[in-house]
Design a protein around this motif. Structure first.
Motif, short mmCIF file in Angstrom:
data_model
loop_
_atom_site.label_atom_id
_atom_site.label_comp_id
_atom_site.label_asym_id
_atom_site.label_seq_id
_atom_site.Cartn_x
_atom_site.Cartn_y
_atom_site.Cartn_z
N GLU A 509 38.62 48.47 42.82
CA GLU A 509 38.83 47.28 43.26
C GLU A 509 39.61 46.19 42.38
OE1 GLU A 509 35.84 45.17 45.88
OE2 GLU A 509 34.64 47.12 45.81
N TYR A 511 38.15 45.13 39.50
CA TYR A 511 37.04 44.34 38.61
C TYR A 511 37.02 45.00 37.52
CZ TYR A 511 35.72 41.63 42.87
OH TYR A 511 35.52 40.83 43.73
N TYR A 525 34.83 40.50 34.96
CA TYR A 525 36.24 39.99 35.46
C TYR A 525 36.60 40.28 36.89
CZ TYR A 525 36.23 38.44 30.46
OH TYR A 525 35.71 37.97 29.07
N ASP A 526 37.10 39.31 37.66
CA ASP A 526 37.67 39.73 38.91
C ASP A 526 39.09 40.22 38.65
OD1 ASP A 526 39.29 37.59 38.50
OD2 ASP A 526 38.20 36.34 40.06
N ILE A 532 33.21 36.38 36.12
CA ILE A 532 32.43 36.04 37.33
C ILE A 532 31.09 36.23 36.82
CG2 ILE A 532 34.20 36.61 39.05
CD1 ILE A 532 32.80 39.10 39.64
#
Length: 568
Positions: A509, A511, A525-526, A532
């Motif tokens: 995704e 991340y 980290y996003d 996050i």
């Protein structure tokens, strides 16, 4: 003998009796004394307490002097009044202190009640969450078990039908060989093999899917590659077939997701599906109206990852001086150690084999660091020998490339090597402050130079990872940042403020999981580069990796001689 002294004044009689503690005053005709107003006062601060008449009698007692009792009383009154005022002030302060004490006791009780309610509420919420999760897992387990049982039963029935169909033709062929004439054998001989081949073809379609994993995740693109084959099982090199793919939910009222199909025109097709819901699904792939091999089959779709819950390791693997980690498609865990070897553990954490030893010969290592594995091929950053080695997954030496230097294809302490989807090798050339890209045999292709200034610069690159778009993320330990480049070496962006980042892994995704060597933590980290979550309590973490099957995270906790597994 007692000492009596009688003093007479007008109509009064006064008897002064002095015997230690006794003084007696006798009144005469009236019931009142004549107004004794004086008493003896000694040289010390204590009076002797002998009262005498001020007007009619002069009494001497040792060397004591006579003072007016009203004067002395006034002095005592002032002293007593002062003492009372002091006492009142003390009482006031004590009263205020008692009030504050009571208020604090009440506040402690209120705080206790608030904490009590919060704890109870938290545990009730947690218990409800756990119960719900338990029900969900049990439901999914039941669905998976039912699906597997159904699939195996169907497969058994297909096998039985296959055996029956093939047996029919083998019996027919045996009968022909035993009872028919040569003329009849010649007449029927071509028919039997044709019918038997057709039967086999019905049971063994000539297209085989290669799935990404047997697990998918909500909102993440899931890919299935289909290879077309001829009736002889050979790969068919041309496209043009009608290929379809769909995913049907078994837990959400049969909801269907249709896949996007890409024809590569070389006999291969890629089907991409994005599941919207979690749970058990059925995957169906057809080519020209017929199911390909292994279709339909079950696919377990996992919920979206929640990295905020990442806190406690689900598995702890003890390993001496671990540096970096890589996960095989079969779940085996490869750990590069400061012992100049690679320890291979199974999924339960049991040691299977040890690869390599200390030295500079083929298959030997010196301060090895990063490792990557794809299929049955293992690549090792042999840091101290300034080279990259290519081995089989069982440790057999295949190839090596690189030597110490700063030219193309040379290294100065390479730390990490990763493999992209096109089998290109990306190596962090740490002390040369650059990234080099090679083909799978070690042929130099490209250099991303970090020397200089500006956005393109970085210092002492260690960890490397690829995001879903194929961009290269560089954990620059000397620059305390993460820099992103395209596969052609074009700068994209930078993010984060890690404290000496050493390892990085990126999920499907986008991340990023970044281990901070001096920060003793793992930062999440996003996809936009916003931090996050941070998980602390690590000891000099180095490499990170993700399980290609279910996305579980692995972190090398170097300072504790462990490799930790986290499920998200």
């Amino acid at each position: 003998m007692q000492d009596y002294r009688v003093n007479r004044h007008l109509n009064c009689r006064y008897l002064a009796l002095r015997n230690k503690e006794l003084t007696q005053h006798i009144s005469g005709k009236t019931a009142r004394p004549c107004g004794l107003k004086s008493y003896f006062l000694g040289k010390t601060a204590r009076p002797c307490g002998l009262l005498v008449c001020r007007d009619c009698t002069t009494v001497t007692h040792k060397s004591h002097t006579v003072k007016d009792i009203s004067t002395v009383a006034k002095t005592h009154q002032i002293e007593i009044t002062g003492a009372l005022e002091n006492a009142k002030e003390v009482v006031t302060k004590l009263t205020e202190a008692m009030g504050e004490n009571i208020r604090m006791i009440e506040q402690v009780e209120i705080s206790k009640q608030i904490a009590f309610l919060a704890i109870n509420q938290a545990f009730e919420t947690l218990q409800q969450t756990l119960e719900e999760r338990k029900r969900t897992l049990l439901s999914e387990l039941e669905a998976i078990s039912l699906s597997k049982t159904t699939a195996l039963t169907l497969q058994k029935e297909q096998f039985e039908k296959m055996v029956g169909d093939i047996g029919h033709y083998t019996d027919m062929a045996s009968q022909i060989l035993q009872t028919h004439t040569d003329h009849e054998i010649v007449a029927l001989g071509g028919l039997i093999p044709t019918e038997l081949q057709a039967t086999l073809k019905r049971h063994f379609p000539h297209s085989k899917p290669t799935q990404q994993h047997n697990l998918a995740r909500v909102g993440t693109r899931y890919h299935v590659k289909v290879q077309s084959k001829t009736s002889k099982g050979e790969e068919y090199p041309h496209g043009g077939a009608e290929v379809k793919g769909e995913m049907r939910s078994k837990t959400h009222n049969g909801a269907v997701v249709y896949g996007e199909v890409e024809d590569h025109r070389d006999g291969t097709y890629t089907i991409t599906l994005t599941p919207p819901t979690a749970g058990l699904h059925q995957l169906l792939i057809t080519m020209d109206g017929q199911h390909v091999q292994n279709s339909p089959n079950d696919l377990d779709v996992m919920p979206k990852r929640d990295y905020h819950t990442l806190c406690n390791a689900q598995q702890v693997i003890q390993c001496n001086s671990p540096w970096f980690v890589a996960i095989h498609d079969n779940g085996d865990i490869y750990v590069g150690s400061d012992d100049d070897c690679i320890y291979v553990f199974d999924q339960t954490g049991q040691l299977k084999i040890t690869i390599g030893s200390s030295g500079s010969s083929d298959g030997q290592f010196s301060s090895l660091s990063g490792i990557s594995i794809k299929g049955d091929v293992l690549y090792v950053a042999d840091t101290g020998n300034h080279r990259v080695q290519k081995l089989t997954s069982s440790g057999k030496f295949l190839h090596k490339f690189g030597q110490q230097g700063s030219g193309q294809g040379q290294f100065n302490e390479p730390v990490v090597v990763i493999i992209d989807s096109n089998n290109k090798l990306i190596v962090s050339d740490s002390d040369n402050h650059r990234i080099q890209i090679f083909n799978e045999d070690g042929g130099w292709l490209l250099t991303i130079d970090g020397n200089g200034s500006g956005n393109h610069s970085f210092e002492s690159p260690w960890g490397l990872a690829l995001d879903p778009q194929g961009n290269i993320h560089v954990a620059a330990q000397g620059s305390n940042t993460i820099k992103v480049f395209t596969k052609e070496g074009v700068y994209v962006r930078m993010y984060g403020d890690p404290n000496r980042p050493s390892g990085i892994a990126i999920d499907d995704e986008g991340y990023s999981l970044v281990s901070e060597r001096d920060g003793n933590c793992l930062s999440i980290y996003d996809p936009e580069g916003n931090k996050i979550h941070t998980m602390g309590n690590l000891k000099n973490p180095y490499g990170t990796a993700l399980d290609p099957r279910d996305g579980s995270g692995f972190i090398v906790n170097y300072g504790a001689n462990t490799v930790l597994k986290y499920c998200v």
